[in-house]
Motif scaffolding. Structure first.
Motif, PDB file in Angstrom:
ATOM      1  N   GLY A 104      -2.349   5.353  19.358  1.00 41.25           N
ATOM      2  CA  GLY A 104      -3.117   4.956  20.533  1.00 41.25           C
ATOM      3  C   GLY A 104      -2.616   5.615  21.794  1.00 41.25           C
ATOM      4  O   GLY A 104      -3.391   6.071  22.634  1.00 41.25           O
ATOM      5  N   GLN A 105      -1.289   5.716  21.935  1.00 33.08           N
ATOM      6  CA  GLN A 105      -0.720   6.354  23.114  1.00 33.08           C
ATOM      7  C   GLN A 105      -1.064   7.846  23.145  1.00 33.08           C
ATOM      8  O   GLN A 105      -1.384   8.389  24.203  1.00 33.08           O
ATOM      9  CB  GLN A 105       0.788   6.144  23.142  1.00 33.08           C
TER      10      GLN A 105
ATOM     11  N   MET B  96      -4.636   8.182  24.100  1.00 34.58           N
ATOM     12  CA  MET B  96      -4.805   7.884  25.512  1.00 34.58           C
ATOM     13  C   MET B  96      -4.432   9.095  26.368  1.00 34.58           C
ATOM     14  O   MET B  96      -5.119   9.406  27.336  1.00 34.58           O
ATOM     15  CB  MET B  96      -3.949   6.675  25.877  1.00 34.58           C
ATOM     16  N   ARG B  97      -3.345   9.774  26.018  1.00 34.97           N
ATOM     17  CA  ARG B  97      -2.944  10.977  26.762  1.00 34.97           C
ATOM     18  C   ARG B  97      -4.019  12.052  26.701  1.00 34.97           C
ATOM     19  O   ARG B  97      -4.194  12.824  27.635  1.00 34.97           O
ATOM     20  CB  ARG B  97      -1.619  11.525  26.221  1.00 34.97           C
ATOM     21  N   GLU B  98      -4.764  12.068  25.589  1.00 33.67           N
ATOM     22  CA  GLU B  98      -5.847  13.038  25.432  1.00 33.67           C
ATOM     23  C   GLU B  98      -7.159  12.539  26.051  1.00 33.67           C
ATOM     24  O   GLU B  98      -8.189  13.188  25.926  1.00 33.67           O
ATOM     25  CB  GLU B  98      -6.055  13.332  23.945  1.00 33.67           C
ATOM     26  N   LYS B  99      -7.095  11.375  26.672  1.00 32.27           N
ATOM     27  CA  LYS B  99      -8.253  10.745  27.320  1.00 32.27           C
ATOM     28  C   LYS B  99      -9.365  10.391  26.329  1.00 32.27           C
ATOM     29  O   LYS B  99     -10.539  10.371  26.678  1.00 32.27           O
ATOM     30  CB  LYS B  99      -8.777  11.596  28.470  1.00 32.27           C
TER      31      LYS B  99
ATOM     32  N   ALA C 283      -8.472   5.349  21.308  1.00 28.69           N
ATOM     33  CA  ALA C 283      -7.211   4.682  21.631  1.00 28.69           C
ATOM     34  C   ALA C 283      -7.385   3.165  21.578  1.00 28.69           C
ATOM     35  O   ALA C 283      -6.527   2.459  21.026  1.00 28.69           O
ATOM     36  CB  ALA C 283      -6.725   5.108  23.011  1.00 28.69           C
ATOM     37  N   LEU C 284      -8.497   2.672  22.119  1.00 38.44           N
ATOM     38  CA  LEU C 284      -8.751   1.229  22.066  1.00 38.44           C
ATOM     39  C   LEU C 284      -8.776   0.729  20.631  1.00 38.44           C
ATOM     40  O   LEU C 284      -8.193  -0.317  20.322  1.00 38.44           O
ATOM     41  CB  LEU C 284     -10.080   0.892  22.755  1.00 38.44           C
ATOM     42  N   ARG C 285      -9.441   1.466  19.748  1.00 40.35           N
ATOM     43  CA  ARG C 285      -9.500   1.041  18.344  1.00 40.35           C
ATOM     44  C   ARG C 285      -8.100   0.998  17.724  1.00 40.35           C
ATOM     45  O   ARG C 285      -7.772   0.066  16.984  1.00 40.35           O
ATOM     46  CB  ARG C 285     -10.421   1.956  17.546  1.00 40.35           C
ATOM     47  N   ALA C 286      -7.278   1.976  18.043  1.00 41.91           N
ATOM     48  CA  ALA C 286      -5.912   1.994  17.510  1.00 41.91           C
ATOM     49  C   ALA C 286      -5.104   0.806  18.037  1.00 41.91           C
ATOM     50  O   ALA C 286      -4.402   0.133  17.273  1.00 41.91           O
ATOM     51  CB  ALA C 286      -5.227   3.307  17.865  1.00 41.91           C
ATOM     52  N   PHE C 287      -5.209   0.546  19.325  1.00 46.05           N
ATOM     53  CA  PHE C 287      -4.472  -0.570  19.913  1.00 46.05           C
ATOM     54  C   PHE C 287      -4.994  -1.918  19.401  1.00 46.05           C
ATOM     55  O   PHE C 287      -4.216  -2.827  19.111  1.00 46.05           O
ATOM     56  CB  PHE C 287      -4.550  -0.534  21.441  1.00 46.05           C
ATOM     57  N   GLU C 288      -6.299  -2.051  19.305  1.00 48.40           N
ATOM     58  CA  GLU C 288      -6.884  -3.318  18.859  1.00 48.40           C
ATOM     59  C   GLU C 288      -6.502  -3.654  17.420  1.00 48.40           C
ATOM     60  O   GLU C 288      -6.441  -4.823  17.052  1.00 48.40           O
ATOM     61  CB  GLU C 288      -8.397  -3.293  19.034  1.00 48.40           C
ATOM     62  N   ALA C 289      -6.214  -2.642  16.611  1.00 38.78           N
ATOM     63  CA  ALA C 289      -5.803  -2.877  15.224  1.00 38.78           C
ATOM     64  C   ALA C 289      -4.466  -3.610  15.151  1.00 38.78           C
ATOM     65  O   ALA C 289      -4.176  -4.287  14.159  1.00 38.78           O
ATOM     66  CB  ALA C 289      -5.720  -1.550  14.473  1.00 38.78           C
ATOM     67  N   ILE C 290      -3.665  -3.508  16.196  1.00 38.74           N
ATOM     68  CA  ILE C 290      -2.335  -4.127  16.230  1.00 38.74           C
ATOM     69  C   ILE C 290      -2.377  -5.564  16.742  1.00 38.74           C
ATOM     70  O   ILE C 290      -1.486  -6.360  16.454  1.00 38.74           O
ATOM     71  CB  ILE C 290      -1.397  -3.294  17.136  1.00 38.74           C
TER      72      ILE C 290
ATOM     73  N   HIS D 132      -1.105  -4.296  26.775  1.00 38.06           N
ATOM     74  CA  HIS D 132      -0.881  -3.634  28.074  1.00 38.06           C
ATOM     75  C   HIS D 132      -1.670  -2.331  28.154  1.00 38.06           C
ATOM     76  O   HIS D 132      -2.339  -2.054  29.153  1.00 38.06           O
ATOM     77  CB  HIS D 132       0.607  -3.363  28.285  1.00 38.06           C
ATOM     78  N   TRP D 133      -1.617  -1.530  27.089  1.00 39.24           N
ATOM     79  CA  TRP D 133      -2.338  -0.254  27.105  1.00 39.24           C
ATOM     80  C   TRP D 133      -3.847  -0.476  27.117  1.00 39.24           C
ATOM     81  O   TRP D 133      -4.580   0.270  27.764  1.00 39.24           O
ATOM     82  CB  TRP D 133      -1.899   0.630  25.940  1.00 39.24           C
ATOM     83  N   ILE D 134      -4.310  -1.505  26.444  1.00 39.90           N
ATOM     84  CA  ILE D 134      -5.736  -1.846  26.498  1.00 39.90           C
ATOM     85  C   ILE D 134      -6.118  -2.175  27.938  1.00 39.90           C
ATOM     86  O   ILE D 134      -7.155  -1.723  28.437  1.00 39.90           O
ATOM     87  CB  ILE D 134      -6.060  -3.019  25.552  1.00 39.90           C
ATOM     88  N   CYS D 135      -5.273  -2.942  28.606  1.00 41.25           N
ATOM     89  CA  CYS D 135      -5.539  -3.274  30.013  1.00 41.25           C
ATOM     90  C   CYS D 135      -5.621  -2.014  30.865  1.00 41.25           C
ATOM     91  O   CYS D 135      -6.501  -1.904  31.734  1.00 41.25           O
ATOM     92  CB  CYS D 135      -4.444  -4.194  30.552  1.00 41.25           C
ATOM     93  N   GLN D 136      -4.725  -1.084  30.634  1.00 43.47           N
ATOM     94  CA  GLN D 136      -4.730   0.158  31.411  1.00 43.47           C
ATOM     95  C   GLN D 136      -6.035   0.930  31.203  1.00 43.47           C
ATOM     96  O   GLN D 136      -6.618   1.441  32.160  1.00 43.47           O
ATOM     97  CB  GLN D 136      -3.529   1.025  31.035  1.00 43.47           C
ATOM     98  N   ILE D 137      -6.490   0.997  29.966  1.00 43.24           N
ATOM     99  CA  ILE D 137      -7.752   1.691  29.682  1.00 43.24           C
ATOM    100  C   ILE D 137      -8.915   0.967  30.348  1.00 43.24           C
ATOM    101  O   ILE D 137      -9.779   1.600  30.968  1.00 43.24           O
ATOM    102  CB  ILE D 137      -7.981   1.817  28.163  1.00 43.24           C
TER     103      ILE D 137
END
Length: 83
Positions: free
Chosen positions: A5-6, A9-12, A17-24, A37-42
């Motif tokens: 996900g990170q 996210m760096r690749e925009k 990235a959301l799907r990767a983070f949401e899986a966790i 936190h990263w979901i919030c940032q997105i």
């Protein structure tokens, strides 16, 4: 999934990235709070402050005393100030 996900996210590639983070998120552990936190940032980048607030509040219920707790509280404040 967190590192993936990170990287996305760096690749925009925010949707991926959301799907990767949401899986966790179901783990409800330190990694899932960091993912929140990263979901919030997105969501902030996407101009969705209510999603930021909802995500941060949900994670703060189980985060405990970790460094991510401070980040989530800042995310919550950012979301609230963006309404």
């Amino acid at each position: 999934s967190l590192a993936a996900g990170q990287a996305l996210m760096r690749e925009k590639k925010y949707d991926d990235a959301l799907r990767a983070f949401e899986a966790i998120l179901p783990l409800k552990d330190e990694r899932s709070t960091e993912a929140s936190h990263w979901i919030c940032q997105i969501k902030l980048l996407q101009g969705k402050p209510q999603d930021v607030i909802d995500t941060a509040k949900a994670a703060l219920v189980y985060v405990g005393k970790t460094p991510t707790e401070v980040l989530l509280k800042m995310d919550l404040a950012d979301g609230m100030s963006s309404l």
